[in-house]
Design a protein around this motif. Structure first.
Motif, short mmCIF file in Angstrom:
data_model
loop_
_atom_site.label_atom_id
_atom_site.label_comp_id
_atom_site.label_asym_id
_atom_site.label_seq_id
_atom_site.Cartn_x
_atom_site.Cartn_y
_atom_site.Cartn_z
N GLY A 21 0.89 -1.20 -0.08
CA GLY A 21 0.03 0.19 0.01
C GLY A 21 0.76 1.31 0.01
N SER A 22 2.16 1.36 -0.29
CA SER A 22 2.91 2.46 -0.33
C SER A 22 2.65 3.12 -1.57
N PRO A 23 3.10 4.48 -1.56
CA PRO A 23 2.81 5.27 -2.79
C PRO A 23 3.47 4.60 -4.08
N ALA A 24 4.41 3.91 -3.84
CA ALA A 24 4.99 3.28 -4.97
C ALA A 24 3.94 2.29 -5.77
N SER A 25 3.35 1.45 -5.05
CA SER A 25 2.36 0.61 -5.59
C SER A 25 1.28 1.25 -6.13
N ILE A 26 0.90 2.45 -5.60
CA ILE A 26 -0.26 3.23 -6.21
C ILE A 26 0.11 4.02 -7.13
N GLN A 27 1.44 4.37 -7.34
CA GLN A 27 1.83 5.15 -8.72
C GLN A 27 2.55 4.34 -9.68
N SER A 35 7.04 16.56 -7.45
CA SER A 35 8.03 15.92 -6.94
C SER A 35 8.20 14.59 -7.24
N HIS A 36 7.43 13.78 -7.37
CA HIS A 36 7.81 12.56 -8.06
C HIS A 36 8.62 12.37 -8.96
N ARG A 37 7.95 13.07 -10.09
CA ARG A 37 8.80 12.80 -11.31
C ARG A 37 10.41 13.59 -11.21
N LYS A 38 10.30 14.78 -10.50
CA LYS A 38 11.60 15.32 -10.20
C LYS A 38 12.61 14.59 -9.68
N VAL A 39 12.27 13.83 -8.60
CA VAL A 39 13.15 12.69 -7.88
C VAL A 39 13.43 11.50 -8.60
N LYS A 40 12.51 11.24 -9.22
CA LYS A 40 12.83 9.83 -9.95
C LYS A 40 13.73 10.33 -11.17
N ASP A 41 13.52 11.32 -12.08
CA ASP A 41 14.33 11.65 -12.98
C ASP A 41 15.81 12.19 -12.46
N CYS A 144 7.75 15.32 9.40
CA CYS A 144 6.33 15.43 8.87
C CYS A 144 6.29 15.26 7.58
N GLY A 145 7.49 15.25 6.43
CA GLY A 145 7.23 15.37 5.24
C GLY A 145 6.71 13.94 4.76
N PRO A 146 6.16 14.16 3.44
CA PRO A 146 5.50 12.84 2.85
C PRO A 146 6.56 11.74 2.26
N VAL A 147 6.15 10.68 2.39
CA VAL A 147 7.03 9.47 1.65
C VAL A 147 6.57 9.50 0.19
N LEU A 148 7.57 9.70 -1.01
CA LEU A 148 7.15 9.85 -2.18
C LEU A 148 7.14 8.50 -2.86
N PHE A 149 7.67 7.37 -2.62
CA PHE A 149 7.75 6.31 -3.35
C PHE A 149 7.36 5.30 -2.46
N GLN A 150 8.22 4.58 -1.70
CA GLN A 150 8.04 3.38 -0.73
C GLN A 150 8.14 3.84 0.48
N THR A 151 9.34 4.07 1.10
CA THR A 151 9.68 4.13 2.31
C THR A 151 10.37 5.52 2.74
N TRP A 152 10.96 6.28 1.72
CA TRP A 152 11.83 7.29 1.86
C TRP A 152 11.09 8.69 1.83
N MET A 215 18.63 4.07 -4.05
CA MET A 215 18.04 5.36 -4.63
C MET A 215 17.30 4.88 -5.57
N LEU A 216 17.86 3.98 -6.74
CA LEU A 216 17.26 3.48 -7.81
C LEU A 216 16.35 2.24 -7.19
N THR A 217 16.43 1.73 -6.34
CA THR A 217 15.58 0.83 -5.83
C THR A 217 14.13 1.34 -5.28
N GLU A 218 14.55 2.51 -4.60
CA GLU A 218 13.44 3.39 -3.92
C GLU A 218 12.57 3.93 -5.03
N THR A 219 12.95 4.58 -6.12
CA THR A 219 12.43 5.22 -7.06
C THR A 219 11.92 4.09 -8.40
N GLY A 220 11.93 2.90 -7.97
CA GLY A 220 11.40 1.81 -8.97
C GLY A 220 12.31 1.77 -10.24
#
Length: 222
Positions: A21-27, A35-41, A144-152, A215-220
């Motif tokens: 149910g992590s953000p990664a599974s949703i996205q 931010s998701h695209r910027k971090v992954k790229d 308090c910041g959001p988790v963007l992908f899996q756990t980070w 980092m590569l694993t976290e971002t998929g």
């Protein structure tokens, strides 16, 4: 080199865990934006820089080996008695091919410095995304910041990039030192040491590799 980025941290801090149910599974199948695209790229760009570094290091290794061969054959002559197994400098002139090789090494070092400069820019990107996410969450604490992908949270990418950047900063300084002295070595042992130091890259150790892979694993990407 120390494998921790800050006091009390460990490599385990940077090993992503895929949570249900992590953000990664949703996205995973969605088109990422913001931010998701910027971090992954940026993570992918960082990986590409590291691949280019490896290419330059390989090219540098070939040239350093050629320099060693030229010096050992054309400039150095073993003492016939070999009392201390030393190699003595017998000619003061530098062969033209050696000068060309040294210039090529300087060029490779320049390219490596540019890669480190680009890594600096990528750290600034992560810093900017982290500031944006804290502003959106209306908080200043990293907790308090959001988790963007899996756990980070974004701060995890900041810390990992800082750790990698420190490795590459130290390594490029070492290579600068090697390039400034390798063409003026006056004994065989030092020449062999310089060659080994270039090849093995002592500052690009397992902790640095782990940070990038995490980092590569976290971002998929993995």
């Amino acid at each position: 080199m120390q494998k921790t980025l800050t006091e009390g941290s460990s490599d385990d801090n940077f090993s992503p865990v895929k949570a249900k149910g992590s953000p990664a599974s949703i996205q995973k199948s969605a088109n990422l934006t913001g931010s998701h695209r910027k971090v992954k790229d940026t993570t992918a760009d960082l990986h590409n820089l590291c691949q280019k570094w490896l290419k330059f290091n390989s090219e540098g290794t070939d040239i350093i080996n050629k320099i060693a061969n030229v010096k050992l054959k054309a400039i150095f002559k073993e003492d016939s008695k070999r009392n201390k197994d030393e190699v003595l400098l017998t000619k003061t002139e530098i062969p033209e091919e050696l000068e060309d090789y040294c210039k090529k090494v300087f060029g490779i070092i320049g390219n490596m410095r540019k890669l480190v400069d680009k890594m600096e820019v990528m750290l600034e990107v992560f810093n900017g995304v982290a500031d944006l996410e804290r502003h959106k969450a209306q908080c200043t604490s990293t907790e308090c910041g959001p988790v963007l992908f899996q756990t980070w949270k974004v701060e995890g990418f900041e810390e990992a990039t800082m750790g990698m950047l420190e490795c590459y900063r130290k390594e490029v300084k070492l290579k600068e030192l090697l390039s400034e002295n390798v063409c003026h070595v006056k004994d065989r042992d030092t020449m062999m040491f310089y060659t080994a130091a270039w090849v093995h890259q002592p500052y690009i150790d397992s902790s640095c590799i782990l940070l990038l892979e995490s980092m590569l694993t976290e971002t998929g990407h993995r």
